[in-house]
Design a protein around this motif. Structure first.
Motif, short mmCIF file in Angstrom:
data_model
loop_
_atom_site.label_atom_id
_atom_site.label_comp_id
_atom_site.label_asym_id
_atom_site.label_seq_id
_atom_site.Cartn_x
_atom_site.Cartn_y
_atom_site.Cartn_z
N ALA A 189 43.85 29.12 50.42
CA ALA A 189 43.36 30.38 49.86
C ALA A 189 44.48 31.37 49.57
CB ALA A 189 42.32 31.03 50.78
N GLN A 190 45.72 30.87 49.49
CA GLN A 190 46.82 31.79 49.23
C GLN A 190 46.77 32.39 47.82
OE1 GLN A 190 47.87 27.77 48.11
NE2 GLN A 190 47.70 28.43 50.23
N ASP A 191 46.18 31.67 46.87
CA ASP A 191 46.04 32.21 45.51
C ASP A 191 45.08 33.39 45.51
OD1 ASP A 191 47.67 30.37 43.94
OD2 ASP A 191 46.19 28.86 44.47
N TRP A 192 43.90 33.18 46.14
CA TRP A 192 42.90 34.24 46.17
C TRP A 192 43.47 35.47 46.87
CZ3 TRP A 192 39.83 37.98 47.69
CH2 TRP A 192 38.60 38.18 47.03
N GLU A 193 44.16 35.24 47.98
CA GLU A 193 44.69 36.36 48.76
C GLU A 193 45.74 37.14 47.97
OE1 GLU A 193 47.00 38.71 51.46
OE2 GLU A 193 47.79 36.97 50.38
N LEU A 194 46.64 36.44 47.27
CA LEU A 194 47.66 37.12 46.47
C LEU A 194 47.01 37.89 45.33
CD1 LEU A 194 50.53 37.74 45.54
CD2 LEU A 194 50.57 35.51 44.40
N ASN A 195 46.05 37.27 44.64
CA ASN A 195 45.40 37.97 43.54
C ASN A 195 44.63 39.19 44.01
OD1 ASN A 195 46.20 36.41 41.26
ND2 ASN A 195 44.82 34.78 41.90
N PHE A 196 44.07 39.13 45.22
CA PHE A 196 43.40 40.30 45.78
C PHE A 196 44.40 41.45 45.94
CE2 PHE A 196 41.92 43.04 49.20
CZ PHE A 196 40.59 43.23 48.89
N ARG A 197 45.59 41.15 46.47
CA ARG A 197 46.60 42.19 46.65
C ARG A 197 47.07 42.77 45.32
NH1 ARG A 197 51.18 39.95 48.78
NH2 ARG A 197 50.42 37.87 49.30
N ILE A 198 47.22 41.90 44.33
CA ILE A 198 47.63 42.38 43.01
C ILE A 198 46.58 43.33 42.45
CG2 ILE A 198 48.04 41.68 40.61
CD1 ILE A 198 49.35 39.14 41.70
N ARG A 199 45.30 42.96 42.60
CA ARG A 199 44.23 43.82 42.10
C ARG A 199 44.15 45.13 42.87
NH1 ARG A 199 39.51 42.16 43.10
NH2 ARG A 199 39.88 40.22 44.24
N GLU A 200 44.35 45.07 44.19
CA GLU A 200 44.34 46.28 45.00
C GLU A 200 45.47 47.24 44.60
OE1 GLU A 200 42.22 47.17 48.16
OE2 GLU A 200 41.16 46.29 46.46
N ALA A 201 46.57 46.70 44.10
CA ALA A 201 47.69 47.52 43.65
C ALA A 201 47.50 48.02 42.22
CB ALA A 201 48.99 46.72 43.76
N GLY A 202 46.36 47.71 41.61
CA GLY A 202 46.07 48.19 40.26
C GLY A 202 46.37 47.19 39.16
N GLY A 203 46.77 45.98 39.52
CA GLY A 203 47.09 44.97 38.52
C GLY A 203 45.85 44.26 38.00
N LEU A 204 45.96 43.69 36.82
CA LEU A 204 44.86 42.98 36.17
C LEU A 204 45.07 41.47 36.29
CD1 LEU A 204 42.35 42.90 34.25
CD2 LEU A 204 43.98 42.97 32.34
N ILE A 205 44.03 40.77 36.75
CA ILE A 205 43.99 39.31 36.73
C ILE A 205 43.07 38.92 35.58
CG2 ILE A 205 43.55 37.22 38.07
CD1 ILE A 205 45.62 39.13 39.33
N TRP A 206 43.54 38.05 34.69
CA TRP A 206 42.79 37.75 33.48
C TRP A 206 42.49 36.26 33.39
CZ3 TRP A 206 40.50 40.91 30.06
CH2 TRP A 206 40.07 40.36 28.84
N PHE A 207 41.20 35.95 33.19
CA PHE A 207 40.76 34.58 32.96
C PHE A 207 40.58 34.34 31.48
CE2 PHE A 207 37.15 31.92 31.77
CZ PHE A 207 37.55 30.69 32.27
N SER A 208 41.04 33.18 31.00
CA SER A 208 40.80 32.79 29.60
C SER A 208 40.51 31.30 29.54
CB SER A 208 42.01 33.10 28.72
OG SER A 208 41.81 32.57 27.41
#
Length: 342
Positions: A189-208
């Protein structure tokens, strides 16, 4: 001989955590090197302590192409491998690929374009499970069906949109450095955890859905059960570490495990009516396997309910039995900054 890179395009570092991947490593790296991307590119393979021919195959790839490099990962743990590869790489766009993942030909070019168009810190697409035998075909069908994985777009597809997480990911290096890389306490779950931190810092995760990576499923029931037990176990750690990060989709498997266990106990000890719950679950996965297995050989279709039950029950069991000590250890570590900003 490789054409001269187009300096107008950002250079790309592809990072690969590898352990016992003799079956797929060469094909995965060749799919990277064959990418239709005109910018500069390097591949950094982080080698864990494999017990098969993985190191030999990696050495051959290094000898054949100067763009390929290796770094050691003595722990064998995926997040440590990823951080080691990131630190050894040098380019502004970082592409994560696993040793058993096959990139589609335009994957990197499309991802770089999406980073520019969306302003996202990380973009990713579909985990396109593909089997090589009847069991793997069954697992692939289960992993790409809503009855198997719910509404996770990176498994089942969907419209391009902001997302909680994506499969693997193509990152801006500054986003990784800002977060200190992957949290090495998260074995899964290291991907989910890192993406959570990025989103908490205001970053955008984008699915395509334009981005697709072919994925090879686990080759046996035992291996699939271990994979999904670990997924559930570590997803519970994420939930304990990051409050508010859980949703109903993640609670469905543990609820199902509890309900089926209770139904079996009641059905055996008290009244046959208790068997309605496990019987209803069995009927549901058999019915759900019919559309999931459309077009597959009969032997593969017959194994889809086994794959579904293995995924659900193992994930739920892992979630329910995840020891609090794992989360306490993660909290105590407080995510050391393992990457330094350049």
């Amino acid at each position: 001989m490789n054409a001269k890179p187009d300096v107008r395009l950002p250079a790309v570092s592809v990072i690969m955590p590898v352990l016992n991947e003799e079956r797929h490593l060469r094909g995965a790296v060749e799919a990277i090197l064959a990418q239709e991307y005109a910018g500069d590119m390097e591949v950094v393979i982080a080698l864990g302590p494999s017990t098969d021919r993985t190191d030999e195959i990696a050495a051959g790839l290094v000898a054949e192409d100067p763009r390929v490099h290796t770094v050691p990962n003595p722990t064998g743990r995926t997040p440590a491998a990823l951080n080691a590869a990131i630190k050894a790489s040098r380019h502004p766009v970082v592409v994560r690929v696993d040793g058993h993942g096959m990139l589609s030909p335009h994957y990197i070019a499309t991802a770089v374009r999406l980073l520019e168009e969306t302003g996202a810190q990380n973009v990713g697409g579909i985990m396109h499970a593909e089997g090589e035998n009847d069991w793997e075909h069954a697992v692939a069908a289960a992993m790409t069906s809503k009855i198997g994985v719910g509404n996770a777009a990176f498994h089942t597809g969907g419209q391009a949109a902001p997302a909680e997480t994506v499969y693997l990911g193509v990152f801006r290096r500054e986003a990784l450095e800002q977060q200190g890389g992957y949290n090495e306490e998260f074995v899964r779950a290291q991907d989910w955890e890192l993406n959570f931190r990025i989103r908490e810092a205001g970053g955008l995760i984008w699915f395509s859905p334009e981005l697709k990576v072919s994925y090879r499923p686990r080759p046996s029931v035992k291996a699939l059960a271990k994979q999904y037990k670990d997924y559930g176990r570590w997803r519970h750690v994420v939930a304990r570490y990051h409050e508010g990060s859980i949703n109903l989709r993640y609670l469905a498997p543990p609820v199902a495990v509890c309900a089926i266990a209770a139904g079996l106990v009641v059905g055996v000890a008290l009244t046959p009516w208790g068997l309605v719950i496990p019987g209803g679950y069995l009927a549901a996965i058999v019915a759900g396997s019919l559309p999931a297995g459309r077009g597959l050989p009969l032997k593969a279709r017959l194994q889809i309910p086994v794959a579904l039950a293995t995924m659900h029950m193992s994930w739920g069991f892992g979630f329910l039995t995840s020891p609090k000590s794992l989360a306490q250890r993660v909290i105590a570590s407080r995510r050391p900054a393992v990457l330094e900003a350049r």
